[in-house]
Design an enzyme around this catalytic site. Structure first.
Site, mmCIF file in Angstrom:
data_model
loop_
_atom_site.group_PDB
_atom_site.id
_atom_site.type_symbol
_atom_site.label_atom_id
_atom_site.label_comp_id
_atom_site.label_asym_id
_atom_site.label_seq_id
_atom_site.Cartn_x
_atom_site.Cartn_y
_atom_site.Cartn_z
ATOM 1 N N ASP A 172 16.045 1.064 24.544
ATOM 2 C CA ASP A 172 15.033 1.859 23.760
ATOM 3 C C ASP A 172 14.554 2.929 24.763
ATOM 4 O O ASP A 172 13.687 2.595 25.408
ATOM 5 C CB ASP A 172 14.152 1.256 22.931
ATOM 6 C CG ASP A 172 13.244 2.267 22.384
ATOM 7 O OD1 ASP A 172 13.376 3.389 22.276
ATOM 8 O OD2 ASP A 172 12.243 1.795 21.358
ATOM 9 N N HIS B 72 7.869 6.608 25.921
ATOM 10 C CA HIS B 72 7.363 5.345 26.516
ATOM 11 C C HIS B 72 7.465 5.741 27.999
ATOM 12 O O HIS B 72 7.274 4.741 28.921
ATOM 13 C CB HIS B 72 8.209 4.075 26.215
ATOM 14 C CG HIS B 72 8.281 3.918 24.893
ATOM 15 N ND1 HIS B 72 7.163 3.529 23.896
ATOM 16 C CD2 HIS B 72 9.490 4.080 23.787
ATOM 17 C CE1 HIS B 72 7.471 3.318 22.689
ATOM 18 N NE2 HIS B 72 8.786 3.842 22.454
ATOM 19 N N ILE C 220 3.243 5.125 25.904
ATOM 20 C CA ILE C 220 2.650 3.836 25.176
ATOM 21 C C ILE C 220 3.996 2.867 25.380
ATOM 22 O O ILE C 220 5.011 3.047 25.702
ATOM 23 C CB ILE C 220 2.356 4.021 23.754
ATOM 24 C CG1 ILE C 220 3.422 4.615 23.076
ATOM 25 C CG2 ILE C 220 1.222 4.899 23.895
ATOM 26 C CD1 ILE C 220 3.244 4.778 21.592
#
Length: 903
Positions: free
Chosen positions: A804, A809, A824
């Site tokens: 991912d 992120h 995050i």
């Protein structure tokens, strides 16, 4: 549902010449009420006066066939406003204290006039109008009051110390009125609205203002003040932009320490995690049982001493220090090396001499806290600096609200609220210059929860909390910490309201260690903006809890009847959606998220979109060709490390270990990049990927043990699309098979919540698919196991290597665009961490299901709370630093009895 009517009732609305007040006036007139339209006609800064604003609204009401009369008085003259209602209509039934002004300015530049005018309008004005209406309400045994707070008051707002103080004061004031009025059928509530008006147009962008019409606030108020509301009183509601939620106080279990000599500031800091532990919270409506706490505290062994504090070179100024709590603070600061300024209006000298006899350094100052400049000057003249302020001075003027006189109100507000402002304002330039300050302000449980006969005191004391929270935001970058305590102690002041045996038992020395600890440099982060209740050796943090509330479509006019229909959602704190907002951004989050909540748009209400429904039917029948995923031991190790495996856990990080294994939640990795055989745009109206949230994840492990090297094939399938009216839920299910044997290895179901894509006429409820749709409610008991684990700053950077690679992120610029200050952590990363905690505690599981409830920042600590129920475990995960849930309503079905944990 029958229309809520107000025929024959008289509704008084202050500040009704525009904005929210005008919306109230037009609505209540349209529902049959007589309306008193009060407006001074000044600017939003409180300047000038004109009758035009009120007259225009009255004319509009009368032109529509309604009944209304104008009043042009300032709210300080509340008796005149209520008199207008009595003269014109013979009664008053509902009072909406809505009038307000803004005087935003940073604290260092705030003048006395900026402070006094805000307090006069918001605090004194609300009191005067309610006090004038109260005898009428009591006589007729009926009354409804709405007072107005704001997010600035609830959480504190930069540049709004005056406004934050005024607005939070309304919560304490309302809670007290609710308690005093209940037996007379007088229902009192307080709202924190966000609505476009002359006041807010200076601080909000135009596109946001467009969706914040006052009409979103009015229906809630109508429900609260209607005669059918008999019990919802003393409550706090956040409302605006189509979203309504309720707030309440949440109190930590706290730390109980033995009273006596071993109760030191170091001992309190040693137990700081307990002070802030919300694992077993309570939701009180009044003061704690301090006598029972004291009895328990006295049974304990001596406290661990903790770190020895040293205040040598620091100057502490304590107001009201001639006796009671202030004296206790002064003595303790002196004992730890501080130079102390003992302020007292009557007699500071005895305490100064007491400190000097013990070898300490102190000077006295005989002045009122309202004369802040003179008080702080004493510190500067004696020591050349001021490092610590403890605003402790206070008085009581208790009286039932029906008998309260203006003088009683004014004196209490002046000493407590204005005195705190004046002392702090005088010290502020010195603290800014030295880039150091520690301030402890004093609220009260009477303010937090309201208390009979203390409307003045409750308003003043909770106003101090609002002031403190705003000031903490302004002081943070200058190393100035501001905290607030609600102490319980027997003093000359409390002697008038406590039995003598309690006065003797509740010693000020049981409070002082907490105050000294808060003024040290040893308070763990966050060290500022917090509220604590303290006394009898007990120390506990108190914070807000907010219900998940209810969001209404922003393209459909909201009615009181619709609000009433959704009432159980609005006030539900137990459905796993409740959170703990800590700042204005948190406060606005639900409202801003609701901006995209549309009714569906492309269809008329109740009309099915046959094209979308047909596309869903076709998509559900499509068979995937399958997506291959090859992995080996390196990929297993990388995943295990990505969810926190340690180098010492050889079965997770070393391929030659006899028990080398993939953690069970590795099952979410192979299917992640699988190609779906349908087009999301075809099955969802108005689809916008920015409106998509990962709602739930279900994983079934169908092959044990999980292969550590394999070639797998994943076959995604559309399970269902649920039409929630304003949004949709898309559920996809993916079966992952061994490419060589054809055996099932994993099955995943992922639920995506898509705002603005509902209203197409599909099913409103999902199908029951057993464990994949099970609802897991934590039992009402202590968890059977708790596992805590700190993530690392690099956690997201490492986890993304599993596949991912969403820049949300890792890229700060991208995360900011998504509404996050910093990148995050992946939801499936902390899902994996929670699964690891379950596995390591209770052993392998057949399946696991979670609901994502919040975000996690890399570096934050996570706590998994687990309950065992037969061969099933129920769990939730909390971010320790914020106390907020990130995983809720989760469960796993164990393979065995759960007695043999792995690793």
């Amino acid at each position: 549902m029958a229309e809520l009517r107000f025929d024959g009732q008289t509704v008084v609305i202050t500040g009704a010449g525009g904005g929210l007040g005008k919306a109230y006036a037009l609505f209540f007139a349209s529902r049959g009420a007589n309306v008193v339209v009060n407006d001074l006609g000044g600017s939003f800064k409180g300047e000038g006066q004109s009758s035009k604003a009120a007259d225009v609204v009255v004319d509009e009401i009368r032109a529509a066939g309604g009944k209304a009369v104008a009043n042009y008085d300032s709210v300080e003259n509340g008796e005149n406003i209520i008199e207008t209602a009595i003269k014109e209509f013979g009664r008053v039934d509902v009072l909406l204290n809505n009038a307000g002004i803004l005087r935003d300015v940073s604290f260092k530049n705030m003048s006395d006039a900026d402070w006094d005018l805000i307090i006069k309008v918001h605090v004194k004005g609300a009191y005067k109008c309610a006090r004038a209406a109260w005898p009428h309400f009591r006589k007729q045994k009926y009354g409804r009051v709405i007072n107005t707070a704001s997010a600035a008051g609830l959480f504190g707002s930069f540049g709004q110390c005056n406004y934050s103080a005024a607005k939070l004061s309304q919560v304490g004031f309302t809670e007290t009125l609710a308690k005093e009025g209940y037996k007379y059928n007088i229902i009192c509530n307080v709202i924190a609205p966000i609505a476009a008006s002359r006041m807010t147009q200076t601080v909000m962008p135009p596109d946001i203002l467009e969706n914040l019409k006052p009409g979103w606030v009015v229906p809630l108020v109508a429900v609260l003040v209607h005669s059918s509301n008999k019990h919802e009183t003393g409550s706090i509601f956040e409302v605006g932009g189509g979203h309504i939620a309720k707030l309440r106080w949440e109190r930590a279990k706290g730390a109980l320490l033995k009273t006596g000599p071993s109760l030191t500031p170091g001992a309190v800091l040693k137990k700081w995690n307990n002070v802030n532990d919300f694992l077993e919270p309570s939701y009180p409506s009044g003061v704690a049982d301090f006598m029972s706490l004291l009895e328990e505290a006295q049974k304990l062994g001596d406290n661990e001493p903790g770190e020895q504090l040293d205040f040598t070179g620091k100057v502490a100024l304590i107001t009201g220090a001639g006796g009671g709590l202030g004296r206790s603070y002064a003595l303790l600061f002196a004992r730890y090396g501080a130079s102390v300024v003992v302020n007292d209006l009557i007699n500071p000298d005895d305490v100064v001499q007491e400190i000097q006899k013990l070898g300490g350094n102190a000077v006295g100052n005989k002045a009122s806290a309202e004369n802040g400049d003179a008080v702080v000057k004493a510190a500067i003249d004696a020591y050349g600096r001021v490092d610590i302020i403890v605003n402790n001075a206070g008085i009581l003027r208790d009286k039932a609200f029906a008998n309260m006189e203006d003088k009683m109100w004014d004196q209490v507000i002046a000493v407590h609220l204005r005195g705190t402002f004046k002392i702090t304002k005088a010290a502020w330039p010195y603290m800014l210059k030295q880039k150091y300050g520690r301030i402890v302000n004093t609220t009260s449980t009477s303010g937090i929860y309201g208390n009979f006969g203390q409307a003045n005191y409750a308003a003043a004391k909770l106003g101090i909390l609002g002031f403190s929270r705003a000031l903490a935001r302004e002081g943070a970058k200058y190393n100035i910490n501001v905290n607030t305590i609600a102490p319980n102690a027997g003093t000359n002041m409390t002697r008038s309201i406590m039995p003598e045996e309690m006065v003797q038992a509740f010693k000020p020395e049981q409070v002082a260690p907490m105050v000294v600890a808060l003024c040290s440099d040893k308070v763990p982060k966050p060290p500022t903006g917090l509220l604590f209740e303290v006394g009898s050796g007990w120390h506990a943090r108190t914070r807000w809890q907010r219900s998940g509330g209810h969001g209404f479509p922003v393209d459909v006019k909201l009615t009181p009847e619709a609000v009433l229909k959704a009432w159980s959602d609005i006030i539900n704190f137990d459905d796993g959606r409740a959170d703990h907002p800590e700042d204005s951004q948190d406060g606005l989050k639900s409202i801003m998220n609701n901006m995209q909540n549309k009714s569906g748009g492309i269809q008329a209400a109740g009309e099915a979109n046959t094209e979308i429904l047909e596309n869903i039917k076709k998509a559900k029948g499509i068979q995937s060709e399958g997506s291959k995923f090859r992995y080996d031991e390196r990929d297993v190790i990388l995943y295990n490390l990505g969810i926190g495996a340690k180098r010492t856990e050889l079965p997770l990080v070393y391929e030659n270990s006899d028990s080398f294994q993939a953690l069970p939640t590795f099952g979410v990795i192979p299917y992640f990049g699988a190609e779906v055989p349908w087009n999301i745009d075809d099955i969802l109206p108005n689809f916008n990927p920015m409106m998509l949230l990962h709602g739930e994840q279900y994983l079934e492990i169908r092959k044990f043990p999980i292969p550590t090297t394999a070639t797998l094939v994943s076959y995604p399938k559309l399970v269902e699309v649920v039409d929630k009216g304003k949004s949709a839920i898309m559920v996809s299910g993916t079966t992952t098979k061994d490419a060589n044997t054809g055996e099932d290895v994993f099955y995943n179901e992922s639920s995506a919540f898509i705002r603005g894509s509902g209203g197409f006429g599909g099913p409103s409820k999902g199908t029951n698919r057993g464990a994949a749709t099970a609802v897991h409610q934590p039992p009402k008991r202590k968890p059977d196991a708790i596992v805590e684990e700190a993530t690392t700053e690099e956690q997201a950077a490492l986890y993304r290597l599993n596949g991912d690679r969403n820049p949300l992120h890792i890229d700060p610029e991208f995360s900011k665009a998504g509404g996050f200050k910093t990148p995050i952590l992946h939801g499936l990363c902390f899902f994996g961490i929670s699964g690891k905690h379950v596995y390591q505690t209770f052993g392998p599981f057949k399946n696991i299901k979670v609901r994502f409830a919040g975000t996690v920042l890399p570096g934050q600590k996570l706590r998994t709370e687990i309950w065992k129920e037969g061969n099933r475990v129920i769990f939730q995960m909390i971010v320790v630093e914020t106390g907020k849930l990130c995983i809720a309503g989760a469960g796993a079905e164990l393979m065995g009895d759960g007695e043999g944990a792995k690793l």
